[in-house]
Write an enzyme that holds these catalytic residues in place. Sequence first.
Site, PDB file in Angstrom:
ATOM      1  N   HIS A  57     -90.732  10.322  -7.198  1.00 44.29           N
ATOM      2  CA  HIS A  57     -90.171  11.214  -6.370  1.00 44.29           C
ATOM      3  C   HIS A  57     -88.500  11.131  -6.518  1.00 44.29           C
ATOM      4  CE1 HIS A  57     -89.165  13.581  -2.642  1.00 44.29           C
ATOM      5  NE2 HIS A  57     -90.092  14.545  -3.226  1.00 44.29           N
ATOM      6  N   LYS A 110     -84.760  11.147  -7.982  1.00 40.21           N
ATOM      7  CA  LYS A 110     -83.846  12.322  -8.672  1.00 40.21           C
ATOM      8  C   LYS A 110     -82.466  11.424  -9.118  1.00 40.21           C
ATOM      9  CE  LYS A 110     -86.395  14.998  -6.197  1.00 40.21           C
ATOM     10  NZ  LYS A 110     -87.203  14.539  -4.914  1.00 40.21           N
ATOM     11  N   ASP A 116     -73.648   6.415 -19.090  1.00 41.58           N
ATOM     12  CA  ASP A 116     -72.761   5.116 -19.658  1.00 41.58           C
ATOM     13  C   ASP A 116     -72.551   4.145 -18.784  1.00 41.58           C
ATOM     14  OD1 ASP A 116     -72.377   6.594 -21.999  1.00 41.58           O
ATOM     15  OD2 ASP A 116     -70.458   7.369 -21.240  1.00 41.58           O
ATOM     16  N   HIS A 135     -84.381  21.179   2.051  1.00 41.21           N
ATOM     17  CA  HIS A 135     -84.908  20.254   1.235  1.00 41.21           C
ATOM     18  C   HIS A 135     -84.017  19.084   1.049  1.00 41.21           C
ATOM     19  CE1 HIS A 135     -86.448  18.291  -2.944  1.00 41.21           C
ATOM     20  NE2 HIS A 135     -87.466  18.710  -2.247  1.00 41.21           N
ATOM     21  N   LYS A 189     -82.476  15.447   2.329  1.00 32.42           N
ATOM     22  CA  LYS A 189     -82.806  14.284   2.955  1.00 32.42           C
ATOM     23  C   LYS A 189     -81.457  13.425   3.260  1.00 32.42           C
ATOM     24  CE  LYS A 189     -85.959  14.979  -0.647  1.00 32.42           C
ATOM     25  NZ  LYS A 189     -86.614  15.966   0.074  1.00 32.42           N
ATOM     26  N   ASP A 228     -73.475   7.017  13.933  1.00 29.49           N
ATOM     27  CA  ASP A 228     -72.184   6.673  14.435  1.00 29.49           C
ATOM     28  C   ASP A 228     -71.038   7.171  13.657  1.00 29.49           C
ATOM     29  OD1 ASP A 228     -73.764   5.733  16.494  1.00 29.49           O
ATOM     30  OD2 ASP A 228     -73.708   3.510  15.901  1.00 29.49           O
TER      31      ASP A 228
END
Length: 401
Positions: free
Chosen positions: A148, A150, A155, A319, A321, A326
């Site tokens: 899952h 991404k 380089d 979508h 996350k 704090d």
Amino acid sequence: MFIRGSQQGSMRGDKASEKDGTQPQNENAQHGAWICIPALNEGGGAFRLFVEGDELYEEMVAAIECAESSVRLESYIFADDEVAARFAAALAKKARAGLDVFVHLDSFGSGLRPRRLLQSELERAGVRFRWFHPFRLRQPLQYRQRNHRKLLVVDDREAFLGGFNIERLNSRALHGETRQRDSHVRVGGELAPLAAALFDQLWHDRRQPVAEAIPEDMVGIEALLVPSYSRHCQQRLACLYVGLIRNARQHVYLTSPYFGPGTIVETALRSAATRGVDVRLLVPRRSDPLVAGWATRAAFEPLLRAGVRIYEYLPRKLHAKTSVIDGEWAVIGSANLDYLSLFVNQEIVMLARNGTLAGALRTQYQWDLDDAAEVTLPQWSRRGWGARGLETIGRAARRLQ
């Protein structure tokens, strides 16, 4: 093994930011515009946050086009559309030029695109291509664990990670105002070669034992890249969130498309709210699939009774996350706060102790709350029996995951 790295120039406080002319939050930024965290010094690897797909894709493709030695790309979804075609062309061009180009796609998430055609196009150009966990009759249970993540690494000097898949659904130009709401970050400095090492570890399917645990007090942490590698430590990401929540003193602001993290995280959230921490959870009003929304709502009542404030995002698909703790700690990556992300799938998140990044995420969080409806305990207690029945189904689905 947890990957620890520092972002040169990223640990300076507000006084240093004022001296450099940068601001922790852009008060004049247009609502909904992409947020760019400027480099805090020219030699460092500061963070750059994206909340719009068009700007992110432009920078990712530009980074690929400027690559001089290697490109590594991981994605859960690599769609059969204009956005993915642009990436495929850039990757193929670099491979034909003699660079080392690696593409690792999830066989389930990217399954809607004609697999053989995509693979053959890239391999003919010299791209080294791999599907993660294609279905095999001899190992059917392996198919349950998905990649899952991404991740793009160019380089070994810059990396992009977060929630954005490669698809037109994230593009305002192509999909319009109903595009998906997501977040992504670009990092440089020491984190980039570490991201490359994490890519290589999963590419070669190396199963190394866990070398260390997340420190309870988080002392000395500047930035971490935390992979799940759930076959060896099925509570790694859960322990990360529990540690942050237990140490929170002011606020915990969470955004997750799917919620159902399990007992230890939910207990930590309730405990934090009970001791007076401002705990807020942002989830979508409409979930895909529907059962995921039922599972999310099954967790509402005990959280609300403990004092956690819950908001449902209204205008479009959510979508992102992200977490802000704090005003100091920021978490961004591919992992949802649900059972699959925390205990089953391959995920990667970045934890940073950076007031500028945390400030930008907090600003975006407030914008998102402006487009959300708060769920209150009196309101929730009046929900109908139909809704309660769907929550029962969702609660059962959580246990079956």
